[in-house]
Design a protein around this motif. Structure first.
Motif, PDB file in Angstrom:
ATOM      1  N   MET A   1     -32.193  -7.012  20.348  1.00 21.09           N
ATOM      2  CA  MET A   1     -31.422  -5.821  20.819  1.00 21.09           C
ATOM      3  C   MET A   1     -30.706  -6.239  21.916  1.00 21.09           C
ATOM      4  SD  MET A   1     -30.789  -2.668  20.831  1.00 21.09           S
ATOM      5  CE  MET A   1     -32.007  -1.481  19.897  1.00 21.09           C
ATOM      6  N   SER A   2     -31.166  -7.156  22.869  1.00 20.60           N
ATOM      7  CA  SER A   2     -30.193  -7.267  24.060  1.00 20.60           C
ATOM      8  C   SER A   2     -29.161  -8.323  23.680  1.00 20.60           C
ATOM      9  CB  SER A   2     -31.322  -8.257  24.961  1.00 20.60           C
ATOM     10  OG  SER A   2     -31.908  -9.494  24.543  1.00 20.60           O
ATOM     11  N   GLY A   3     -29.244  -8.999  22.441  1.00 18.20           N
ATOM     12  CA  GLY A   3     -27.936  -9.855  22.109  1.00 18.20           C
ATOM     13  C   GLY A   3     -27.009  -8.779  21.618  1.00 18.20           C
ATOM     14  N   LEU A   4     -27.225  -8.182  20.761  1.00 16.69           N
ATOM     15  CA  LEU A   4     -26.322  -7.013  20.431  1.00 16.69           C
ATOM     16  C   LEU A   4     -25.677  -6.106  21.564  1.00 16.69           C
ATOM     17  CD1 LEU A   4     -25.162  -5.329  17.963  1.00 16.69           C
ATOM     18  CD2 LEU A   4     -26.955  -3.700  18.205  1.00 16.69           C
ATOM     19  N   ILE A   5     -26.448  -5.916  22.697  1.00 10.29           N
ATOM     20  CA  ILE A   5     -25.878  -5.222  23.798  1.00 10.29           C
ATOM     21  C   ILE A   5     -24.952  -6.057  24.302  1.00 10.29           C
ATOM     22  CG2 ILE A   5     -26.530  -4.182  25.972  1.00 10.29           C
ATOM     23  CD1 ILE A   5     -28.984  -3.185  24.897  1.00 10.29           C
ATOM     24  N   LEU A   6     -25.420  -7.417  24.548  1.00 13.55           N
ATOM     25  CA  LEU A   6     -24.434  -8.325  25.488  1.00 13.55           C
ATOM     26  C   LEU A   6     -22.979  -8.517  24.525  1.00 13.55           C
ATOM     27  CD1 LEU A   6     -26.921 -11.044  26.533  1.00 13.55           C
ATOM     28  CD2 LEU A   6     -25.601  -9.643  27.983  1.00 13.55           C
ATOM     29  N   MET A   7     -23.070  -8.536  23.312  1.00 16.32           N
ATOM     30  CA  MET A   7     -22.048  -8.678  22.316  1.00 16.32           C
ATOM     31  C   MET A   7     -21.016  -7.384  22.443  1.00 16.32           C
ATOM     32  SD  MET A   7     -23.267 -10.167  18.531  1.00 16.32           S
ATOM     33  CE  MET A   7     -22.134 -10.043  17.929  1.00 16.32           C
ATOM     34  N   ILE A   8     -21.622  -6.094  22.487  1.00 14.40           N
ATOM     35  CA  ILE A   8     -20.988  -4.978  22.596  1.00 14.40           C
ATOM     36  C   ILE A   8     -20.165  -5.016  24.205  1.00 14.40           C
ATOM     37  CG2 ILE A   8     -20.824  -2.518  22.722  1.00 14.40           C
ATOM     38  CD1 ILE A   8     -23.069  -2.555  20.714  1.00 14.40           C
ATOM     39  N   ALA A   9     -21.017  -5.297  24.920  1.00 14.28           N
ATOM     40  CA  ALA A   9     -20.534  -5.465  26.294  1.00 14.28           C
ATOM     41  C   ALA A   9     -19.452  -6.227  26.629  1.00 14.28           C
ATOM     42  CB  ALA A   9     -21.624  -5.651  27.440  1.00 14.28           C
ATOM     43  N   SER A  10     -19.514  -7.511  26.060  1.00 16.71           N
ATOM     44  CA  SER A  10     -18.374  -8.353  26.101  1.00 16.71           C
ATOM     45  C   SER A  10     -17.099  -7.919  25.612  1.00 16.71           C
ATOM     46  CB  SER A  10     -18.960  -9.905  25.320  1.00 16.71           C
ATOM     47  OG  SER A  10     -17.849 -10.692  25.477  1.00 16.71           O
ATOM     48  N   LEU A  25     -13.221   3.607  25.023  1.00 11.18           N
ATOM     49  CA  LEU A  25     -14.595   4.090  25.552  1.00 11.18           C
ATOM     50  C   LEU A  25     -14.759   4.376  27.184  1.00 11.18           C
ATOM     51  CD1 LEU A  25     -16.872   1.693  23.772  1.00 11.18           C
ATOM     52  CD2 LEU A  25     -16.696   3.922  23.207  1.00 11.18           C
ATOM     53  N   TRP A  26     -14.105   3.747  27.931  1.00  6.26           N
ATOM     54  CA  TRP A  26     -14.361   3.844  29.288  1.00  6.26           C
ATOM     55  C   TRP A  26     -12.693   3.724  29.755  1.00  6.26           C
ATOM     56  CZ3 TRP A  26     -18.828   4.407  32.111  1.00  6.26           C
ATOM     57  CH2 TRP A  26     -19.896   4.539  31.454  1.00  6.26           C
ATOM     58  N   ALA A  27     -11.953   4.686  29.528  1.00  3.09           N
ATOM     59  CA  ALA A  27     -10.561   4.594  29.955  1.00  3.09           C
ATOM     60  C   ALA A  27     -10.494   4.702  31.716  1.00  3.09           C
ATOM     61  CB  ALA A  27      -9.863   5.909  29.676  1.00  3.09           C
ATOM     62  N   MET A  28      -9.745   3.972  32.375  1.00  3.00           N
ATOM     63  CA  MET A  28      -9.935   3.819  33.704  1.00  3.00           C
ATOM     64  C   MET A  28      -9.283   4.984  34.373  1.00  3.00           C
ATOM     65  SD  MET A  28     -11.474   0.958  33.903  1.00  3.00           S
ATOM     66  CE  MET A  28     -11.415   0.878  35.761  1.00  3.00           C
ATOM     67  N   ASP A  29      -8.247   5.829  33.708  1.00  7.97           N
ATOM     68  CA  ASP A  29      -7.769   6.647  34.567  1.00  7.97           C
ATOM     69  C   ASP A  29      -8.644   7.948  34.764  1.00  7.97           C
ATOM     70  OD1 ASP A  29      -7.585   7.224  31.798  1.00  7.97           O
ATOM     71  OD2 ASP A  29      -5.792   8.489  31.881  1.00  7.97           O
ATOM     72  N   ASP A  30      -9.787   8.209  33.900  1.00  2.00           N
ATOM     73  CA  ASP A  30     -10.623   9.380  34.050  1.00  2.00           C
ATOM     74  C   ASP A  30     -11.957   8.924  33.372  1.00  2.00           C
ATOM     75  OD1 ASP A  30     -10.750  12.981  33.156  1.00  2.00           O
ATOM     76  OD2 ASP A  30     -12.022  11.752  34.389  1.00  2.00           O
ATOM     77  N   GLN A  31     -12.708   8.013  34.122  1.00  5.95           N
ATOM     78  CA  GLN A  31     -13.760   7.324  33.594  1.00  5.95           C
ATOM     79  C   GLN A  31     -14.710   8.452  32.884  1.00  5.95           C
ATOM     80  OE1 GLN A  31     -14.497   4.373  33.763  1.00  5.95           O
ATOM     81  NE2 GLN A  31     -13.160   3.265  35.217  1.00  5.95           N
ATOM     82  N   ARG A  32     -15.346   9.307  33.602  1.00  8.57           N
ATOM     83  CA  ARG A  32     -16.337  10.100  32.865  1.00  8.57           C
ATOM     84  C   ARG A  32     -15.894  11.114  31.642  1.00  8.57           C
ATOM     85  NH1 ARG A  32     -19.709  11.866  38.008  1.00  8.57           N
ATOM     86  NH2 ARG A  32     -17.604  11.617  39.076  1.00  8.57           N
ATOM     87  N   ALA A  33     -14.619  11.297  31.956  1.00 10.36           N
ATOM     88  CA  ALA A  33     -14.263  12.372  30.992  1.00 10.36           C
ATOM     89  C   ALA A  33     -13.968  11.891  29.669  1.00 10.36           C
ATOM     90  CB  ALA A  33     -12.787  13.127  31.349  1.00 10.36           C
ATOM     91  N   SER A  34     -13.530  10.507  29.593  1.00 11.98           N
ATOM     92  CA  SER A  34     -13.079   9.854  28.282  1.00 11.98           C
ATOM     93  C   SER A  34     -14.235   8.834  27.979  1.00 11.98           C
ATOM     94  CB  SER A  34     -11.887   9.141  28.462  1.00 11.98           C
ATOM     95  OG  SER A  34     -11.848   8.209  29.413  1.00 11.98           O
ATOM     96  N   ARG A  67     -22.498   0.542  30.737  1.00 12.61           N
ATOM     97  CA  ARG A  67     -21.479   1.470  30.110  1.00 12.61           C
ATOM     98  C   ARG A  67     -21.817   1.388  28.481  1.00 12.61           C
ATOM     99  NH1 ARG A  67     -15.789  -0.446  33.024  1.00 12.61           N
ATOM    100  NH2 ARG A  67     -16.556  -0.028  35.183  1.00 12.61           N
ATOM    101  N   THR A  68     -21.948   0.562  28.000  1.00  9.97           N
ATOM    102  CA  THR A  68     -22.150   0.448  26.588  1.00  9.97           C
ATOM    103  C   THR A  68     -23.567   1.136  26.240  1.00  9.97           C
ATOM    104  OG1 THR A  68     -21.108  -1.798  26.524  1.00  9.97           O
ATOM    105  CG2 THR A  68     -22.618  -1.368  24.636  1.00  9.97           C
ATOM    106  N   LEU A  69     -24.583   0.877  26.912  1.00 11.27           N
ATOM    107  CA  LEU A  69     -25.673   1.689  26.765  1.00 11.27           C
ATOM    108  C   LEU A  69     -25.613   2.966  26.698  1.00 11.27           C
ATOM    109  CD1 LEU A  69     -28.654  -0.838  28.405  1.00 11.27           C
ATOM    110  CD2 LEU A  69     -28.176  -0.580  25.942  1.00 11.27           C
ATOM    111  N   VAL A  70     -25.057   3.498  28.039  1.00  8.96           N
ATOM    112  CA  VAL A  70     -24.925   4.718  28.210  1.00  8.96           C
ATOM    113  C   VAL A  70     -24.088   5.382  26.912  1.00  8.96           C
ATOM    114  CG1 VAL A  70     -23.621   6.610  29.503  1.00  8.96           C
ATOM    115  CG2 VAL A  70     -24.783   4.694  30.679  1.00  8.96           C
ATOM    116  N   ASP A  71     -22.892   4.734  26.506  1.00 10.74           N
ATOM    117  CA  ASP A  71     -22.224   5.394  25.287  1.00 10.74           C
ATOM    118  C   ASP A  71     -23.047   5.179  24.091  1.00 10.74           C
ATOM    119  OD1 ASP A  71     -19.723   6.054  24.371  1.00 10.74           O
ATOM    120  OD2 ASP A  71     -20.188   4.430  23.010  1.00 10.74           O
ATOM    121  N   VAL A  72     -24.062   4.303  23.950  1.00 14.57           N
ATOM    122  CA  VAL A  72     -24.688   4.401  22.648  1.00 14.57           C
ATOM    123  C   VAL A  72     -25.949   5.216  22.734  1.00 14.57           C
ATOM    124  CG1 VAL A  72     -26.858   3.078  21.255  1.00 14.57           C
ATOM    125  CG2 VAL A  72     -24.310   1.842  22.185  1.00 14.57           C
TER     126      VAL A  72
END
Length: 519
Positions: A1-10, A25-34, A67-72
């Motif tokens: 699981m940690s390996g998959l998380i690292l791949m997504i995070a990369s 997933l994480w647009a810089m202009d409006d982080q939490r909205a997008s 960020r990746t884990l929150v989205d998942v």
């Protein structure tokens, strides 16, 4: 699981470096909205939370792994939990929120310990192991939680997975879990229901057994069934192997038919050769049988419920009662002949009409009492002397007795009392009609005593003397059949009738236990 998380995070890190637009997933202009595509309760709670005042800091400063884990987590339907940073701050989705009870939403974005303070002594070793880099997985863990304001037993299946950064350092922990409390309760209820049914079957007076599969393997047998088959060990063995008598009687073929068709089978008074005791003594028994098909939850055949009852003694007793009823009918037909014999005997010995009338009335009253005893079946325990006296009062002469009696005091149970009363009256009636009591010179000797090495048997002897010559009849009448049937209620009764030229001799020998007491 940690390996998959690292791949997504990369991948997220690379996409951020190329300035992913508003729909990333994480647009810089409006982080939490997008950052999230989910509109779930916990996703909205995440967007409204004041992360700047949290130990995790503003969202735009979060690591790609978090960020990746929150989205998942927020987009998953399975309950998921994130524990992050040295303060062990928690984020979770709607599935996990339902497991928090009334501690949601207060626990969101706060330390893990604050959420589960009441079970922390159980949770702390697991979370500490994850932060030390060791994952944990359990199919079932039990907690006593107060999440709804009262103590309740809960069960969960979960896995705690450490989450590392590219250098290998542990940043936090990710958990996918499922609450199994309802499943555990259902299994317990099913087990409890099975145990309740087993207790019912165990206490049932009917011999009951459960057979499983096409080979009819014994899965359960109650005490009554074990007693019926001589306490043989049958559990776990196919019926044909455990009880060969079933195959010999053709019952295995019948069980096969029930299993194939799913239709119940009943049989009455089926003869079986069974080993009915621990010494493997074989004997023919008559068995009532019900074979009821059992199905699994899908409706497929699973086995057969076998309920049996040994009716050997019951049927024998019914036959004996029928014999007694036939004899009673026979005796009623001969009432005029009996009354005639009583009148003749009374008038022959009476000195005057007054004494004859008195004696005749007394004897007819005794005759009525004898029939009351027969009809009632011996309501109370009697004595041998009482039964014999009842017979002699009807058939003998008080002034010049011709029936000599001798024997020790003996009690007689109700059922033997009825049988013996009928037998003695039958012997006396035949003697009055054809034997020693039909002529003035005839005599009868009636004796009883205990016999056997342990004096556990009672022996009754009826011997006629000085009567007309007797001969063996061509066929047994109902009276002879009644005499030969012996004493009801005894386990081992032997009757011998000998037609000697000098007079009839009848010997009755039975077990004392059955003679004296009901069982």
């Amino acid at each position: 699981m940690s390996g998959l998380i690292l791949m997504i995070a990369s991948d997220v890190r690379d996409r951020q470096n190329h300035s992913v637009g508003r729909h990333g997933l994480w647009a810089m202009d409006d982080q939490r909205a997008s950052m999230l595509q989910s509109t779930s309760e916990c996703a909205l709670l995440f967007q409204q939370f004041d992360w700047a005042s949290s130990p995790l800091g503003p969202v735009d400063g979060w690591s790609p792994e978090l960020r990746t884990l929150v989205d998942v987590t927020m987009n998953s339907l399975q309950p998921m939990l994130i524990v992050w940073g040295p303060e062990q701050i928690i984020l979770y989705n709607d599935g996990y929120a339902r497991m928090c009870g009334n501690r949601h939403p207060g626990g969101f974005g706060h330390p893990f310990r604050d959420l589960w303070y009441d079970i922390w002594d159980q949770v702390d070793p697991i979370i500490s192991a994850a932060y030390a880099g060791h994952g944990t997985s359990m199919d079932d863990i039990e907690f006593i939680m107060h999440r709804n304001g009262f103590p309740e037993e809960t069960h969960f299946a979960f896995s705690y997975t450490p989450v590392r950064d590219p250098t290998g350092a542990v940043l936090g922990m990710f958990c996918a879990c499922t609450e199994t409390t309802a499943d555990v309760r259902l299994r317990r209820e099913q087990v409890s229901e099975r145990e309740r049914l087993l207790r019912i079957f165990e206490l049932s007076p009917a011999a009951t057994a459960a057979l499983t599969g096409p080979n009819h393997v014994f899965d359960f047998a109650n005490a009554a069934f074990a007693a019926m088959i001589g306490d043989r060990d049958v559990i776990g063995r196919p019926a044909a192997e455990a009880l060969p008598a079933l195959a010999q009687a053709g019952l295995i073929t019948s069980l096969d038919a029930v299993y194939r068709s799913g239709m119940p089978l009943t049989a009455h008074a089926m003869p079986l050769m069974l080993e009915t005791d621990s010494a493997h003594t074989r004997g023919k028994r008559l068995i009532d049988l019900i074979c009821q098909p059992m199905r699994d939850p899908s409706g497929a055949m699973a086995g057969i419920l076998l309920q049996t009852q040994d009716v050997t003694e019951q049927l024998a007793e019914e036959e004996h009662r029928n014999l007694l009823a036939r004899e009673l009918a026979h005796r009623l037909k001969n009432q005029l002949a009996m009354v005639q014999a009583i009148v003749s005997q009374t008038l022959r010995s009476a000195g005057d009409i007054t004494s004859a009338r008195r004696a005749l009335g007394d004897r007819l009253a005794v005759l009525g009492a004898a029939h009351d005893m027969i009809i009632k079946g011996g309501a109370n325990t009697s004595t041998m002397a009482e039964v014999v006296a009842q017979m002699t009062q009807v058939h003998d002469d008080k002034l010049a007795p011709r029936i000599q009696v001798d024997g020790p005091p003996l009690r007689i149970a109700a059922r033997p009392t009825l049988s013996l009363s009928l037998i003695l009256h039958e012997l006396a009636t035949n003697a009055s009609k054809y034997g020693a009591l039909s002529v003035p010179s005839g005599r009868v000797q009636l004796n009883w005593d205990l016999s056997g090495p342990n004096r556990d048997r009672v022996e009754i002897s009826w011997t006629e003397h000085a009567g007309p010559p007797v001969a063996m009849p061509q066929a047994d009448g109902t009276g002879s059949k009644l005499i030969k049937a012996g004493l009801s209620g005894t386990q081992d009764c032997q009757v011998e009738i000998a037609f000697h030229p000098m007079g009839l001799h009848c010997r009755i020998c039975a077990d004392l236990k059955g003679f004296e007491s009901e069982h």
